[in-house]
Design a protein around this motif. Structure first.
Motif, PDB file in Angstrom:
ATOM      1  N   THR A   3     -34.305  21.365   7.469  1.00 27.56           N
ATOM      2  CA  THR A   3     -35.316  21.199   8.530  1.00 27.56           C
ATOM      3  C   THR A   3     -35.512  19.724   8.862  1.00 27.56           C
ATOM      4  N   GLN A   4     -35.372  18.859   7.860  1.00 30.84           N
ATOM      5  CA  GLN A   4     -35.531  17.427   8.138  1.00 30.84           C
ATOM      6  C   GLN A   4     -34.265  16.833   8.750  1.00 30.84           C
ATOM      7  N   ASN A   5     -33.234  17.675   8.930  1.00 28.85           N
ATOM      8  CA  ASN A   5     -32.021  17.260   9.611  1.00 28.85           C
ATOM      9  C   ASN A   5     -31.255  16.142   8.903  1.00 28.85           C
ATOM     10  N   TRP A   6     -31.208  16.198   7.578  1.00 25.93           N
ATOM     11  CA  TRP A   6     -30.370  15.246   6.851  1.00 25.93           C
ATOM     12  C   TRP A   6     -28.913  15.576   7.165  1.00 25.93           C
ATOM     13  N   GLN A   7     -28.082  14.561   7.272  1.00 30.01           N
ATOM     14  CA  GLN A   7     -26.698  14.810   7.664  1.00 30.01           C
ATOM     15  C   GLN A   7     -25.855  15.387   6.523  1.00 30.01           C
ATOM     16  N   ALA A   8     -26.125  14.945   5.296  1.00 31.11           N
ATOM     17  CA  ALA A   8     -25.272  15.383   4.192  1.00 31.11           C
ATOM     18  C   ALA A   8     -26.117  15.708   2.978  1.00 31.11           C
ATOM     19  N   SER A   9     -25.714  16.743   2.250  1.00 31.75           N
ATOM     20  CA  SER A   9     -26.410  17.028   1.007  1.00 31.75           C
ATOM     21  C   SER A   9     -25.493  17.772   0.059  1.00 31.75           C
ATOM     22  N   VAL A  10     -25.745  17.588  -1.233  1.00 31.97           N
ATOM     23  CA  VAL A  10     -24.998  18.311  -2.243  1.00 31.97           C
ATOM     24  C   VAL A  10     -25.839  18.285  -3.505  1.00 31.97           C
ATOM     25  N   SER A  11     -25.537  19.164  -4.431  1.00 32.29           N
ATOM     26  CA  SER A  11     -26.311  19.139  -5.642  1.00 32.29           C
ATOM     27  C   SER A  11     -25.425  19.433  -6.844  1.00 32.29           C
ATOM     28  N   TRP A  12     -25.618  18.662  -7.879  1.00 33.36           N
ATOM     29  CA  TRP A  12     -24.962  18.932  -9.149  1.00 33.36           C
ATOM     30  C   TRP A  12     -25.944  19.727  -9.985  1.00 33.36           C
ATOM     31  N   PHE A  13     -25.467  20.692 -10.735  1.00 34.49           N
ATOM     32  CA  PHE A  13     -26.422  21.314 -11.643  1.00 34.49           C
ATOM     33  C   PHE A  13     -25.802  21.656 -12.992  1.00 34.49           C
ATOM     34  N   ASP A  14     -26.692  21.733 -13.956  1.00 36.56           N
ATOM     35  CA  ASP A  14     -26.300  21.896 -15.346  1.00 36.56           C
ATOM     36  C   ASP A  14     -26.178  23.391 -15.627  1.00 36.56           C
ATOM     37  N   ASN A  30     -23.249  17.034 -19.770  1.00 36.60           N
ATOM     38  CA  ASN A  30     -24.301  17.548 -18.897  1.00 36.60           C
ATOM     39  C   ASN A  30     -25.654  16.915 -19.189  1.00 36.60           C
ATOM     40  N   THR A  31     -25.945  16.717 -20.476  1.00 33.05           N
ATOM     41  CA  THR A  31     -27.207  16.077 -20.823  1.00 33.05           C
ATOM     42  C   THR A  31     -27.211  14.627 -20.355  1.00 33.05           C
ATOM     43  N   ALA A  32     -26.120  13.935 -20.636  1.00 40.13           N
ATOM     44  CA  ALA A  32     -26.045  12.522 -20.253  1.00 40.13           C
ATOM     45  C   ALA A  32     -26.117  12.380 -18.738  1.00 40.13           C
ATOM     46  N   TYR A  33     -25.392  13.272 -18.024  1.00 39.03           N
ATOM     47  CA  TYR A  33     -25.350  13.160 -16.569  1.00 39.03           C
ATOM     48  C   TYR A  33     -26.732  13.402 -15.971  1.00 39.03           C
ATOM     49  N   TYR A  34     -27.436  14.391 -16.543  1.00 39.92           N
ATOM     50  CA  TYR A  34     -28.771  14.679 -16.038  1.00 39.92           C
ATOM     51  C   TYR A  34     -29.688  13.474 -16.228  1.00 39.92           C
ATOM     52  N   GLN A  35     -29.603  12.870 -17.419  1.00 40.92           N
ATOM     53  CA  GLN A  35     -30.451  11.699 -17.682  1.00 40.92           C
ATOM     54  C   GLN A  35     -30.099  10.551 -16.738  1.00 40.92           C
ATOM     55  N   GLU A  84     -30.611   9.698  -1.103  1.00 41.28           N
ATOM     56  CA  GLU A  84     -31.774   9.972  -1.947  1.00 41.28           C
ATOM     57  C   GLU A  84     -31.347  10.954  -3.033  1.00 41.28           C
ATOM     58  N   VAL A  85     -31.679  10.641  -4.276  1.00 44.49           N
ATOM     59  CA  VAL A  85     -31.355  11.517  -5.396  1.00 44.49           C
ATOM     60  C   VAL A  85     -32.660  12.092  -5.943  1.00 44.49           C
ATOM     61  N   ILE A  86     -32.728  13.435  -6.018  1.00 45.75           N
ATOM     62  CA  ILE A  86     -33.961  14.091  -6.468  1.00 45.75           C
ATOM     63  C   ILE A  86     -33.640  15.041  -7.629  1.00 45.75           C
ATOM     64  N   PRO A  87     -34.084  14.722  -8.835  1.00 47.87           N
ATOM     65  CA  PRO A  87     -33.852  15.653  -9.946  1.00 47.87           C
ATOM     66  C   PRO A  87     -34.704  16.903  -9.758  1.00 47.87           C
ATOM     67  N   TYR A  88     -34.181  18.052 -10.156  1.00 42.69           N
ATOM     68  CA  TYR A  88     -34.991  19.272 -10.087  1.00 42.69           C
ATOM     69  C   TYR A  88     -34.852  20.068 -11.378  1.00 42.69           C
ATOM     70  N   GLY A  89     -35.827  20.914 -11.625  1.00 38.75           N
ATOM     71  CA  GLY A  89     -35.880  21.593 -12.914  1.00 38.75           C
ATOM     72  C   GLY A  89     -35.423  23.040 -12.894  1.00 38.75           C
ATOM     73  N   SER A  90     -35.309  23.629 -11.691  1.00 40.88           N
ATOM     74  CA  SER A  90     -34.946  25.044 -11.635  1.00 40.88           C
ATOM     75  C   SER A  90     -34.237  25.357 -10.322  1.00 40.88           C
ATOM     76  N   ARG A 139     -31.403  23.214 -14.352  1.00 43.22           N
ATOM     77  CA  ARG A 139     -31.875  21.922 -13.855  1.00 43.22           C
ATOM     78  C   ARG A 139     -30.711  21.237 -13.142  1.00 43.22           C
ATOM     79  N   GLY A 140     -31.016  20.251 -12.369  1.00 44.73           N
ATOM     80  CA  GLY A 140     -29.928  19.581 -11.681  1.00 44.73           C
ATOM     81  C   GLY A 140     -30.417  18.389 -10.905  1.00 44.73           C
ATOM     82  N   SER A 141     -29.565  17.867 -10.051  1.00 42.36           N
ATOM     83  CA  SER A 141     -30.009  16.769  -9.210  1.00 42.36           C
ATOM     84  C   SER A 141     -29.460  16.956  -7.810  1.00 42.36           C
ATOM     85  N   PHE A 142     -30.324  16.718  -6.861  1.00 44.36           N
ATOM     86  CA  PHE A 142     -30.033  16.968  -5.458  1.00 44.36           C
ATOM     87  C   PHE A 142     -29.807  15.624  -4.781  1.00 44.36           C
ATOM     88  N   THR A 143     -28.680  15.501  -4.075  1.00 44.08           N
ATOM     89  CA  THR A 143     -28.397  14.245  -3.383  1.00 44.08           C
ATOM     90  C   THR A 143     -28.319  14.526  -1.894  1.00 44.08           C
TER      91      THR A 143
END
Lengths: 430, 242
Positions: A203-214, A264-269, A184-190, A222-226
Motif C-alpha cells: 500500500t505504501q508503494n515501495w518498489q522492492a521488498s523481500v524477506s529472509w526468515f528462520d 540462522n541465529t547469527a544472521y537474525y542477530q 529499510e530492514v525490519i526484524p519481525y517475530g512471526s 522470526r525473520g527480517s523484512f527488507t
C-alpha cells in the motif's frame, strides 16, 4: 561432455555448439533435437538436456542498439544482466525487474520470465520485453511482440526455451537517478507480522521488498523484512567487487543442522543490528550472493535443491506455517529461506510462474531419499492450497503437479518448436 | 590514445579493446575481414563505452594492395598502439591431409601477419614512435606433433618481431610479441580450469604493452611452462604426447 545445473543436476548432451555470430545461425543449426541455453544458473533441469544438441548463447553477448532518450535496449540473448546494470546505471537507467542474481543472460531471463524483489511494483521480466526475434526449426524468423505474433510472444515469455531460438530481444529499462537504494530492514517475530509488513509495503508503494526468515531454530518464524526505493543520490565512482570465491567443492555439504542453527541465529542477530534505514548500492541490495563466486559449492558434490512454491493469497498464511512446521519436524532446515508476496497482475507469459500469492524459496542440501520425502510432504500442502512450484528451480516435481499448476500448457503446445527439448520438458510435459 | 586493432573480431582482440575502453575515452580503429561482423562488435562497443569512438575498416588479408591501402588509411592520424591479432587455430590432421587448407592457414596465420607488421612498422617509423603488439602463441615455442603447422606460423611471427625489435632498438617504436596460452571460450570456462579466460588474458596483455615488454606471456605462468617445454631433451621429448 557433462553439463551441470546450478544445483548440481547433471546431463549428457550429444554435443554443444557455441556460435559467435547471430548472422551465421540458420534453421539448419536447429535440425534434430536441441535446447538453447544461457549461463546455467537454473537450479534444476530446465536448461539441461541429455542426448540432444545444446546451443549456448554465451558468445552471442552483444548489444545491438540503445536509445538513451527512451531507454530501449536491443541486444543478443547472451548478454548478462550484470553487463546491462553496470553499463546503463552510469547513464541513469536500470533493469526494471531483476532476479536475485545478475549472472543470468537476457535470453534466460525471458525464457524463465524471472521475477525479483520488485514483483509487486513492476511484475516479471517478461512485462518489459517489447519485442523479440525468434528463429524456428522450420526456417522462419519471426518478430514477436504484443502486436505481432502475439500468441507466440506470450508462449516464448516463460516458455522455458521450448519455442525456438531467441536471437534478439528489445527491453525497456527504467530511468533512475543513481545506483543506490534507500533500504529499510525490519526484524519481525512471526509470520503474522510478515503478512502485515507485506501489505503495508504494497500500500505504501515501495518498489522492492523481500524477506529472509528462520526456518530451522526453535524460534522459527522470526525473520527480517527488507524493502527499498531508488535513492536520489547520483552515481559515485564504483568500488571493486569483493573477489570472494568458494575455490573448491568440499567433499561433503558444509550445510548441516549445526551450521544451520549457528547461521540462522547469527544472521537474525545481524539483521537486528542492521535494522533501520540506510542507503545501499544496488549490487548489495539486489545481488548479495553475486559477490561470492561459486557459492553453490558449499553444498558439496551432491549439490542442493531449491524448493520454490507459490500459494494463492487466500491460503497463504496457513499453508506457509504448515510448511514451516513440516520443515522443522524433518530437521532439514534451510540456509536461505526467502518469503515474498506476488501482486495481482496478469502474467506476461502462458507458463509464467509468478502469480498473485505468497512465494517461499528454500535451499536444501541433497540428502537423497529423506530430502525427497520432505518435498513430497511440502508438495501436498502446496497442491492443497492451490499453489505450484517454480520450473526454473525444480528438478523433481511430478508431471501431475506441473500440469495442474500450469494450465496454460495445452495452449502452449501449439506454439512449441517441435525440435526443442529439455530434461525438464521430457520429465513433466512431453 | 588512438588504437588500431587488426582482426578486431577475434575474442582476445575484443577483450583487449574492452580493457582499454573501460579505462577511458580512446579512439579505436577496428580492422577486419568482414564489415558486418566488425559493425556488430563496434555497435556493442559504442553502447558499452560511450566515451570512446569506434571506426571500422575492411581488410583483405590475402591482398598486399589491401594491406598497403588500409595501412596508409589508418596512419593518416598518429597511431599510439597497433595490435595485430589475426589467426585461426589450425586443425593439424586436416592440414596434414589437405595442402590447400595448409596453404590457406599459413597465409593467414604467418604471411598476412608478417605483411601487416612490416607495413605498420614502416608507418610507425615514419610517424616517429608508437607501440606495435603482435599476437603469436606459446605454440610457436617448440614444434610439436599435434600442432606444428600452427606452431610454425607462430614461430615465424616470433622471429619477425625479434627482427623488428632490433631494428627499432634505438627508436621510439616499441614492438611486443604476445604469446597467449590456450584460452577458454565462454563454454569451456566451467569445464577446463587450466584454460585462462579471455578477460584475464587481455588484462595481462594490456599491462605488458603498457610496460613495454618485448615478450608478453598471457597468463604469465606460460613463460615458465614453455621454458621447461623448450628445454626437455629430444630423447625424452619424442616420447611425449602433448
Amino acid at each position: 561432455m557433462t553439463t551441470k545445473s546450478f544445483g548440481g543436476i547433471r546431463a549428457e548432451p550429444k554435443f554443444t555448439q557455441s556460435p559467435f555470430w547471430v548472422s551465421e545461425i540458420s534453421s539448419s543449426d536447429l535440425q534434430g533435437s536441441y535446447l538453447v541455453t544461457g549461463n546455467n544458473r537454473s537450479y534444476g533441469d530446465v536448461a539441461l538436456v541429455s542426448g540432444a544438441k545444446v546451443i549456448s548463447t554465451l558468445s552471442l553477448n552483444r548489444m545491438i542498439d540503445w536509445n538513451p532518450q527512451t531507454g530501449v535496449l536491443v541486444c543478443e540473448p547472451g548478454v548478462l544482466l550484470s553487463d546491462i546494470q553496470t553499463t546503463f546505471v552510469r547513464q541513469g537507467w536500470m533493469l526494471p525487474v531483476t532476479p536475485g542474481t545478475s549472472l543470468v543472460t537476457v535470453g534466460g531471463a525471458v525464457a524463465n520470465d524471472v521475477h525479483g524483489k520488485d514483483h509487486h511494483f513492476s511484475g516479471t521480466f517478461g512485462e518489459h520485453v517489447l519485442s523479440l526475434e525468434l528463429l524456428r526449426s522450420n526456417g522462419e524468423t519471426l518478430t514477436c511482440s504484443k502486436t505481432s505474433n502475439a500468441e507466440l510472444f506470450r508462449a516464448t515469455i516463460g516458455g522455458l526455451g521450448l519455442t525456438g531460438f531467441i536471437t534478439k530481444i528489445a527491453i525497456q529499462l527504467r530511468s533512475v537517478k543513481g545506483p543506490y537504494f534507500d533500504a529499510e530492514v525490519i526484524p519481525y517475530g512471526s509470520l503474522a507480522e510478515f503478512f502485515e509488513l507485506s501489505e503495508e509495503t504494497e500500500t505504501q508503494n515501495w518498489q522492492a521488498s523481500v524477506s529472509w526468515f528462520d526456518c530451522s531454530t526453535s524460534k522459527a518464524g522470526r525473520g527480517s523484512f527488507t524493502r527499498g526505493n531508488p535513492s536520489d543520490t547520483p552515481f559515485k565512482s564504483e568500488k571493486a567487487g569483493s573477489g570472494l570465491s568458494i575455490p573448491i567443492t568440499p567433499p561433503f555439504s558444509l550445510v548441516n543442522r549445526l551450521s544451520l542453527n549457528v547461521f540462522n541465529t547469527a544472521y537474525y542477530q545481524l539483521q537486528k543490528m542492521a535494522a533501520g534505514k540506510s542507503e545501499v548500492h544496488y549490487r548489495d541490495f539486489y545481488y548479495p550472493l553475486d559477490g561470492i563466486a561459486n557459492w553453490n559449492r558449499i553444498y558439496g558434490p551432491k549439490g542442493f535443491y531449491q524448493y520454490q512454491s507459490v500459494v494463492p493469497m487466500t491460503h497463504a498464511e496457513e499453508a506457509t506455517s504448515e510448511m514451516l512446521n513440516v520443515i522443522r519436524r524433518s530437521g532439514q532446515g534451510s540456509f536461505l529461506a526467502v518469503l515474498k508476496t506476488f501482486a495481482d497482475r496478469a502474467p506476461a507469459g502462458l507458463l509464467s510462474f509468478a502469480r498473485h500469492g505468497v512465494t517461499l524459496a528454500l535451499d536444501f542440501p541433497n540428502r537423497g531419499a529423506s530430502t525427497e520425502k520432505l518435498f513430497q510432504s511440502l508438495d501436498q500442502i502446496v497442491a492443497e492450497a492451490g499453489g505450484t512450484l517454480n520450473p526454473s528451480k525444480d528438478a523433481r516435481m511430478s508431471r501431475e503437479m506441473f500440469q495442474k499448476g500450469f494450465p496454460g500448457i495445452a495452449e502452449f503446445s501449439k506454439y512449441r518448436d517441435p525440435n526443442c527439448v529439455s530434461d525438464f520438458s521430457k520429465r513433466v510435459i512431453d | 590514445m588512438r588504437i588500431v586493432i587488426v582482426s578486431a573480431t577475434s575474442l582476445i582482440a575484443q577483450n583487449v579493446a574492452k580493457v582499454y575502453a573501460e579505462k577511458g575515452g580512446h579512439e579505436f580503429v577496428l580492422v577486419g575481414r568482414s564489415l558486418s561482423k566488425l559493425g556488430a562488435v563496434a555497435n556493442d562497443f559504442r553502447i558499452r563505452f560511450p566515451t570512446s569512438v569506434f571506426e571500422t575498416v575492411e581488410l583483405d588479408f590475402e591482398s598486399t594492395d589491401s594491406i598497403r591501402a588500409v595501412s596508409a588509411k589508418v596512419f593518416t592520424s598518429k597511431v599510439d598502439l597497433a595490435l595485430i591479432a589475426q589467426g585461426s587455430l589450425t586443425n593439424q590432421p586436416k592440414a596434414s591431409a589437405d595442402l590447400d587448407y595448409l596453404q590457406q592457414q599459413l597465409q593467414l596465420n604467418a604471411v598476412s601477419v608478417a605483411l601487416v607488421a612490416e607495413e605498420f612498422a614502416d608507418h610507425l617509423e615514419t610517424q616517429g614512435g608508437g607501440t606495435l603488439g603482435v599476437i603469436g602463441s606459446v605454440a610457436g615455442d617448440r614444434g610439436r606433433a599435434y600442432n606444428y603447422s600452427y606452431g610454425a606460423s607462430k614461430a615465424l611471427i616470433e622471429i619477425y618481431c625479434q627482427g623488428l625489435q632490433q631494428r627499432f632498438a634505438k627508436s621510439a617504436v616499441t614492438v611486443s610479441l604476445i604469446k597467449p596460452g590456450p584460452t577458454a571460450t565462454p563454454m569451456t570456462v566451467d569445464h577446463d580450469a587450466r584454460k585462462a579466460t579471455p578477460e584475464s588474458v587481455a588484462k595481462t596483455i594490456v599491462s605488458g604493452l603498457e610496460s613495454g615488454r618485448r615478450v608478453i606471456y598471457a597468463p604469465s605462468l606460460w613463460r615458465v611452462i614453455m621454458f621447461v617445454v623448450r628445454n626437455i631433451p629430444y630423447a625424452i621429448f619424442k616420447h611425449l604426447s602433448f
